[in-house]
Enzyme design. Structure first.
Site, mmCIF file in Angstrom:
data_model
loop_
_atom_site.group_PDB
_atom_site.id
_atom_site.type_symbol
_atom_site.label_atom_id
_atom_site.label_comp_id
_atom_site.label_asym_id
_atom_site.label_seq_id
_atom_site.Cartn_x
_atom_site.Cartn_y
_atom_site.Cartn_z
ATOM 1 N N ASN A 7 0.849 -1.188 0.000
ATOM 2 C CA ASN A 7 0.000 0.000 0.000
ATOM 3 C C ASN A 7 0.885 1.239 0.000
ATOM 4 O O ASN A 7 2.110 1.132 -0.087
ATOM 5 C CB ASN A 7 -0.956 -0.012 1.214
ATOM 6 C CG ASN A 7 -0.211 -0.115 2.540
ATOM 7 O OD1 ASN A 7 0.954 0.275 2.645
ATOM 8 N ND2 ASN A 7 -0.876 -0.627 3.554
ATOM 9 N N ASP A 204 -11.227 -4.727 1.332
ATOM 10 C CA ASP A 204 -10.176 -4.049 2.097
ATOM 11 C C ASP A 204 -9.732 -2.769 1.398
ATOM 12 O O ASP A 204 -9.447 -1.755 2.050
ATOM 13 C CB ASP A 204 -8.997 -4.995 2.298
ATOM 14 C CG ASP A 204 -7.901 -4.381 3.154
ATOM 15 O OD1 ASP A 204 -8.081 -4.338 4.387
ATOM 16 O OD2 ASP A 204 -6.887 -3.935 2.588
#
Length: 329
Positions: A7, A204
């Site tokens: 991420n 998510d």
């Protein structure tokens, strides 16, 4: 783990880890259920439920992920699998536990027929009794009416178009997010429908976007509550993944995420129509991090409608329940 798995904070994406966990569970459960089966009667295990999952430590790019999955209990038509995830740093020679998860699978053969699960050999009689208690607990929870499964009268769940954002900071409307995904061949297993890990990864991602919009900082997934897969997701369907913040404590933010499936089909009159249903839903907890990776306070969520206030109270009860469970461990 590769750069594409990270991420914006540099940690491995929580959805990527969830996807690996589901794949490991599917392999172990399918392997167990096909022991002694004939070629005409073989099956593939589909994900039915994921229990509450904690992200104990972050995993980083360049580390090796080790997943250990084992079947721990079998009922007549379902199998429980526990998965441990470790991250190995090759340069330091260190290995640490990052995730633990419990998943339930159902074996299905061609024709969407549920198969019997072969018996499991337990090391101790107590192991079977403990597994039976876990099985009955999750069965009861799945049978109860749960706010995780939005009704078809839930206006927020059914309004799958991107909402108009009013621009006011720290409101539900300003942080909520949606994503549309076409289920392709790459998303499906050999059984022809979407892998559960694909849906969890998308959930998510949407939850993470909501958390970033609310906090305006780096955020990481802290936990995911139990997920029930109400219906399977077929190849060629459109997934509408929607997320909204519903509660915040001083240092955590609770995000509700649902997956609505849009597909073509025939209505009760035999006419071609668009069918919309809820495939799965979950609650994600996020924490906000500074550049030094220290937790930051969460900006208070501004509530404007009665529904938002009711959801906030529901989220507060969930937060208190999880906090008491952690304290009892």
């Amino acid at each position: 783990m590769q750069p594409g798995d990270a991420n914006v904070s540099g940690n491995v994406h929580g959805g990527r880890i969830l996807q690996m966990i589901e794949e490991a569970g599917m392999i172990v459960s399918t392997r167990h259920c096909n022991v002694g089966m004939t070629e005409e009667n073989n099956c593939i295990c589909g994900l039915a439920r994921v229990e509450h999952t904690d992200f104990l430590q972050p995993m980083f790019v360049g580390e090796i992920a080790h997943l250990h999955a084992v079947a721990t209990y079998c009922s007549a038509h379902s199998i429980e699998v526990k998965v441990d995830v470790h991250a190995e740093n090759l340069f330091k020679g260190e290995k640490r536990l990052t995730n633990q998860a419990t998943l339930w699978y159902v074996p299905i053969k061609e024709g969407n027929i549920v198969c019997n699960v072969p018996p499991l050999v337990y090391k101790q009689p107590e192991d079977e009794m403990a597994g039976r208690r876990r099985y009955l607990k999750q069965k009861t929870e799945r049978e109860q009416v749960d706010t995780n499964a939005p009704s078809m009268t839930d206006n927020w769940a059914m309004s799958i178009d991107v909402p108009n954002r009013n621009g006011e900071m720290h409101t539900v409307g300003n942080a909520q997010s949606s994503l549309i995904h076409l289920v392709g061949v790459q998303d499906c297993g050999v059984h022809g429908w979407a892998m559960g890990g694909v849906a969890m990864k998308l959930m998510d991602e949407v939850a993470g976007i909501c958390a970033i919009r609310h906090c305006h900082t780096n955020v990481v997934t802290a936990s995911m509550d139990a997920v029930d897969f109400h219906q399977r997701i077929n190849k060629g369907s459109l997934l509408h993944v929607r997320g909204r913040p519903i509660f915040n404590s001083y240092k955590s933010l609770l995000i509700q995420v649902i997956v609505m499936v849009e597909q073509s089909g025939k209505n009760e009159h035999g006419e071609l129509d668009v069918i919309l249903y809820c495939a799965c839903s979950a609650y994600f907890t996020f924490v906000s991090l500074s550049s030094e990776r220290k937790t930051l306070p969460i900006p208070p969520l501004k509530l404007h409608t009665d529904d938002e206030k009711a959801r906030f109270e529901e989220g507060q009860q969930r937060y208190k329940k999880q906090k008491s469970l952690r304290s009892a461990m």
